[in-house]
Design a protein around this motif. Structure first.
Motif, PDB file in Angstrom:
ATOM      1  N   PRO A 108       0.673  -1.663   0.111  1.00 41.54           N
ATOM      2  CA  PRO A 108       0.095   0.185  -0.194  1.00 41.54           C
ATOM      3  C   PRO A 108       1.158   1.870  -0.027  1.00 41.54           C
ATOM      4  CG  PRO A 108       0.063  -0.611   2.164  1.00 41.54           C
ATOM      5  CD  PRO A 108       0.687  -1.643   1.668  1.00 41.54           C
ATOM      6  N   ILE A 109       0.468   2.365  -0.551  1.00 41.63           N
ATOM      7  CA  ILE A 109       1.130   3.822  -0.610  1.00 41.63           C
ATOM      8  C   ILE A 109       1.132   4.289   0.881  1.00 41.63           C
ATOM      9  CG2 ILE A 109       1.444   5.554  -2.197  1.00 41.63           C
ATOM     10  CD1 ILE A 109       2.086   2.641  -3.663  1.00 41.63           C
ATOM     11  N   ARG A 110       1.966   4.792   1.365  1.00 39.92           N
ATOM     12  CA  ARG A 110       1.634   5.641   2.490  1.00 39.92           C
ATOM     13  C   ARG A 110       2.692   6.856   2.941  1.00 39.92           C
ATOM     14  NH1 ARG A 110       5.503   3.897   6.317  1.00 39.92           N
ATOM     15  NH2 ARG A 110       6.657   1.899   5.206  1.00 39.92           N
ATOM     16  N   ALA A 111       2.678   7.846   2.962  1.00 35.27           N
ATOM     17  CA  ALA A 111       3.337   8.731   2.872  1.00 35.27           C
ATOM     18  C   ALA A 111       4.844   8.996   3.655  1.00 35.27           C
ATOM     19  CB  ALA A 111       2.855  10.119   4.318  1.00 35.27           C
ATOM     20  N   ARG A 112       5.663   8.925   3.179  1.00 38.63           N
ATOM     21  CA  ARG A 112       7.778   8.401   3.643  1.00 38.63           C
ATOM     22  C   ARG A 112       7.932   9.647   3.425  1.00 38.63           C
ATOM     23  NH1 ARG A 112       7.119   3.225   1.796  1.00 38.63           N
ATOM     24  NH2 ARG A 112       9.520   3.054   3.338  1.00 38.63           N
ATOM     25  N   GLN A 113       9.110   9.439   3.854  1.00 46.06           N
ATOM     26  CA  GLN A 113      10.142  10.736   4.090  1.00 46.06           C
ATOM     27  C   GLN A 113      11.407  10.273   3.307  1.00 46.06           C
ATOM     28  OE1 GLN A 113      11.118  13.105   6.492  1.00 46.06           O
ATOM     29  NE2 GLN A 113       8.659  13.168   6.108  1.00 46.06           N
ATOM     30  N   PHE A 114      12.178  10.891   2.265  1.00 46.31           N
ATOM     31  CA  PHE A 114      12.603  10.648   0.992  1.00 46.31           C
ATOM     32  C   PHE A 114      14.031  11.474   1.330  1.00 46.31           C
ATOM     33  CE2 PHE A 114      15.100  12.110  -2.599  1.00 46.31           C
ATOM     34  CZ  PHE A 114      15.253  11.004  -3.259  1.00 46.31           C
ATOM     35  N   ALA A 115      15.537  10.679   0.982  1.00 50.89           N
ATOM     36  CA  ALA A 115      16.179  11.384   1.313  1.00 50.89           C
ATOM     37  C   ALA A 115      17.757  11.391  -0.135  1.00 50.89           C
ATOM     38  CB  ALA A 115      17.498  12.089   2.436  1.00 50.89           C
TER      39      ALA A 115
END
Length: 349
Positions: A326-333
């Motif tokens: 499932p797609i969810r809010a994430r932190q990308f760097a």
């Protein structure tokens, strides 16, 4: 760039540009006509194939699509455009490449990128926006369908409404007596960047990383001229972005000034893309991507491996994340191993 009606609050690159300039995103249909086509045939240079001969096109149905090679919204329309050219060989399909970023004016970059897309129809380069202005165009992508008399039959901004656009093409061909067969749908094949966005889960708009159009920048002190050392807060709010380390922010892009400089953002989408370029002298720049502070694993995009490692060696759109459900809010760097990397914009899908 425009999204489907239920997502129009996620305005894309082109739409943001013209909105900021106070232009009408939904101009009156029918403004483009024979004069616009004359400007089209007068453009140069032509890629993929020679310029169609206007004198030999009497009574032809012409479809014109504007795009630029870093535009994710344009890239996602291409499976349908290829299918139309397969299904309707009587259609004269023409692409117009009008640049958004300065590096998209470089013919070497344009030729390489367009060749990679295997479009199979002629495309004219519109670096001076002469054709864009003649069409009174306001968006990447934008599609125009002209009947046998050179009059506009359909104009559509953004992605979607492919069935309606195909009907307009078929109707114009039938009117011209050039619809050679009954319904013969072309094959729509969408992979990598060209896969339709997951609109149901998409909660992130495009984010520009240059001074001229940046929004939602979260590093303390704001985005400044000249070389600055920035700190990226953690965690970042949804749709906020930040820099970490030493960067120089130009009008179009932020440029890394040291090893381990990073860019971070909070997002919710299946796909995360970053338009970026190597050092100005062409030196390739290795990088590493992290998702919630760890290697992306099964969520890695086409341009990185499961460990998050990749290299930016040419200016283009890079797919860095493709989340499984499932797609969810994430932190990308993303962290760069060398100085010189140029970052222009995030896009999502």
């Amino acid at each position: 760039m425009l999204m489907p009606p239920d997502r129009r609050h996620f305005i894309g690159a082109a739409a943001m540009t013209v909105a900021a300039a106070g232009l009408d995103l939904f101009p009156r249909a029918g403004a483009a006509g024979p004069e616009a086509l004359r400007a089209l045939w007068g453009g140069s240079p032509w890629l993929n194939a020679p310029r169609p001969d206007p004198a030999a096109l009497g009574g032809a149905v012409v479809a014109v699509q504007f795009g630029t090679f870093t535009c994710i919204n344009w890239l996602r329309t291409l499976p349908h455009v290829r299918a139309w050219t397969q299904a309707y060989p009587q259609l004269t399909m023409v692409g117009v490449h009008t640049p958004e970023f300065t590096f998209e004016r470089d013919l070497a970059h344009v030729r390489r990128s367009i060749a990679r897309l295997a479009l199979g129809y002629p495309m004219v380069v519109d670096n001076d926006y002469a054709i864009w202005r003649a069409f009174d165009n306001h968006s990447w992508p934008a599609l125009y369908v002209f009947g046998k008399d050179g009059q506009l039959r359909r104009r559509h901004f953004g992605e979607g409404e492919y069935d309606a656009s195909e009907r307009a093409i078929r109707d114009a061909l039938a009117e011209a007596g050039r619809l050679a067969s009954p319904s013969h749908p072309g094959q729509v094949v969408a992979e990598r960047f060209e896969l339709q966005a997951d609109w149901a889960s998409l909660q992130s708009p495009e984010m520009y990383l240059g001074r001229a159009r940046q929004q939602r920048f979260a590093s303390p002190g704001g985005l400044q001229r000249g070389r600055r050392t920035y700190t990226a807060p953690t965690p970042l709010a949804l749709n906020a972005w930040a820099l970490g380390g030493a960067w120089t922010a130009g009008p179009e892009a932020a440029v890394a000034q040291e090893r381990s400089a990073r860019v971070a953002c909070g997002f919710q989408a299946r796909d995360l893309h970053l338009v970026m370029a190597p050092a100005s002298d062409g030196t390739p720049i290795p990088f590493r991507v992290l998702l919630d502070g760890a290697p992306p694993g099964a969520a890695h995009g086409h341009d990185v491996d499961a460990a998050g490692d990749g290299v930016v060696s040419e200016p283009r759109l890079h797919q860095l994340i493709r989340q499984p459900q499932p797609i969810r809010a994430r932190q990308f760097a993303i962290e760069f191993a060398l100085p010189g990397a140029q970052v222009f914009s995030f896009t999502f899908g």
